[in-house]
Design a protein around this motif. Structure first.
Motif, mmCIF file in Angstrom:
data_model
loop_
_atom_site.group_PDB
_atom_site.id
_atom_site.type_symbol
_atom_site.label_atom_id
_atom_site.label_comp_id
_atom_site.label_asym_id
_atom_site.label_seq_id
_atom_site.Cartn_x
_atom_site.Cartn_y
_atom_site.Cartn_z
ATOM 1 N N LEU A 199 -3.069 7.599 -2.893
ATOM 2 C CA LEU A 199 -1.535 7.102 -3.212
ATOM 3 C C LEU A 199 -1.349 6.240 -4.383
ATOM 4 C CD1 LEU A 199 -0.455 6.144 0.373
ATOM 5 C CD2 LEU A 199 -0.006 8.067 -0.697
ATOM 6 N N SER A 200 -2.500 5.616 -4.877
ATOM 7 C CA SER A 200 -2.555 5.005 -6.037
ATOM 8 C C SER A 200 -2.595 5.867 -7.240
ATOM 9 C CB SER A 200 -3.854 4.055 -6.335
ATOM 10 O OG SER A 200 -4.989 4.865 -6.118
ATOM 11 N N ASP A 202 -5.307 7.389 -8.056
ATOM 12 C CA ASP A 202 -6.630 7.598 -8.307
ATOM 13 C C ASP A 202 -6.950 8.951 -7.632
ATOM 14 O OD1 ASP A 202 -7.806 5.225 -9.787
ATOM 15 O OD2 ASP A 202 -6.262 4.501 -8.274
ATOM 16 N N LYS A 238 -13.412 -0.002 -5.314
ATOM 17 C CA LYS A 238 -12.071 -0.133 -5.593
ATOM 18 C C LYS A 238 -11.430 1.157 -4.328
ATOM 19 C CE LYS A 238 -10.400 2.617 -8.914
ATOM 20 N NZ LYS A 238 -9.870 2.901 -10.305
ATOM 21 N N TYR A 239 -12.379 2.297 -4.294
ATOM 22 C CA TYR A 239 -11.936 3.295 -3.440
ATOM 23 C C TYR A 239 -11.963 2.920 -1.985
ATOM 24 C CZ TYR A 239 -12.399 6.137 -7.648
ATOM 25 O OH TYR A 239 -12.184 6.836 -8.631
ATOM 26 N N LEU A 242 -8.893 1.071 -1.399
ATOM 27 C CA LEU A 242 -7.768 1.869 -1.317
ATOM 28 C C LEU A 242 -7.491 2.722 0.071
ATOM 29 C CD1 LEU A 242 -7.904 3.188 -4.954
ATOM 30 C CD2 LEU A 242 -6.089 1.496 -3.778
ATOM 31 N N GLU A 246 -4.683 2.517 2.812
ATOM 32 C CA GLU A 246 -3.716 4.068 3.216
ATOM 33 C C GLU A 246 -3.955 3.729 4.805
ATOM 34 O OE1 GLU A 246 -4.529 7.760 1.320
ATOM 35 O OE2 GLU A 246 -4.262 6.904 -0.675
#
Length: 289
Positions: A199-200, A202, A238-239, A242, A246
């Motif tokens: 959703l970012s 990425d 980061k992942y 994220l 979500e």
């Protein structure tokens, strides 16, 4: 029965003892302080790798020496120093060795159910993470905090200019997507999804879904230099964040992993950072092996 060490002898043994297990204890303690400051436990196997030990089971001796020395230091100064060796955990159970029991409960640790042990250890780890005098503890044994990752390596990682995907990266990504077993998943999980859009905005190299758990995979081919591998470690942080964000947005309980898969080996300069950040890394994954 071994004679109980006094405050003086236990401290002196850790500070200057010549036995191999005491030398390893002196190497281990600054690394455990690093983990405490990062708020992250470390697996036996990862600490053994940092210390150049082929058998993680023999860590029990240096960790025991650390525990005795810290207890002695506390008695000497009429204070409580947490048993920092509790940060070293088993990869399968997520728990430290049974010997930590006497630090966390007056009752026999072996008699607790696994979930009770987890709650006791979690509470004890909080004491380790919040203990404010770890640098003072190192000073008492004439040890020093580990140096940070060299600024030159960090600066090099920032000098990134994006380019197209290499063929070697593409092949590694597609190969990993067909091998959930590399991540300890059942082959029944099926192939992962490549170039998954978050959703970012990425994109993940590979995403696996195993029940309620989601696993992000960042791959680095053997063309990646040290700076690119360093970026991969931070991309995993980061992942994972994220994916969990979500899951929250979708009304699910956050449950995710992020794994860095390397075709080559993790650079030695990044081993300590990998452990401090608690990043899963798989090395030597070759599509044609």
């Amino acid at each position: 029965m071994a004679k109980r060490q006094t405050s003086t002898t236990a401290s002196a043994a850790l500070q200057s003892g010549e036995d191999l297990y005491l030398q390893r204890a002196r190497l281990a303690l600054p690394r455990l302080v690093r983990q405490a400051r990062a708020g992250t436990p470390i697996f036996y196997s990862d600490l053994a790798e940092e210390l150049g030990m082929s058998n993680p089971r023999t860590l029990n001796y240096p960790l025991g020496a650390i525990g005795r020395a810290l207890a002695a230091l506390g008695r000497k100064h009429n204070m409580t120093v947490p048993g920092i060796q509790a940060l070293v955990i088993n990869k399968r159970t997520g728990l430290p060795g049974e010997g930590i029991g006497k630090f966390v409960t007056p009752l026999p640790f072996s008699e607790y159910a696994i979930e009770q042990k987890r709650r006791l250890i979690d509470a004890y780890l909080s004491k380790i993470y919040t203990y404010p005098q770890w640098e003072w503890v190192l000073e008492q044994f004439e040890l020093h905090p580990l140096p940070p990752v060299p600024a030159a390596i960090l600066d090099e990682a920032r000098q990134y200019i994006g380019g197209g995907e290499s063929e070697r990266h593409r092949q590694l990504k597609l190969y990993v997507a067909t091998r959930p077993d590399l991540l300890g998943l059942s082959p029944a999980v099926g192939p992962g999804r490549t170039e998954y859009l978050l959703l970012s905005a990425d994109r993940l190299d590979v995403l696996f879904e195993h029940g309620a758990q989601r696993i992000a995979v960042e791959v680095k081919s053997d063309l990646s230099d040290q700076a690119d591998v360093l970026r991969g470690l931070f991309q995993c942080i980061k992942y994972r964040a994220l994916l969990e964000a979500e899951q929250v947005a979708q009304g699910h309980v956050p449950n995710s992993r992020a794994v860095l898969v390397l075709q080559g080996q993790l650079p030695a300069d990044l081993l300590g950072l990998k452990n401090a950040l608690g990043i899963e890394v798989l090395e030597g994954v070759a599509p044609n092996a």
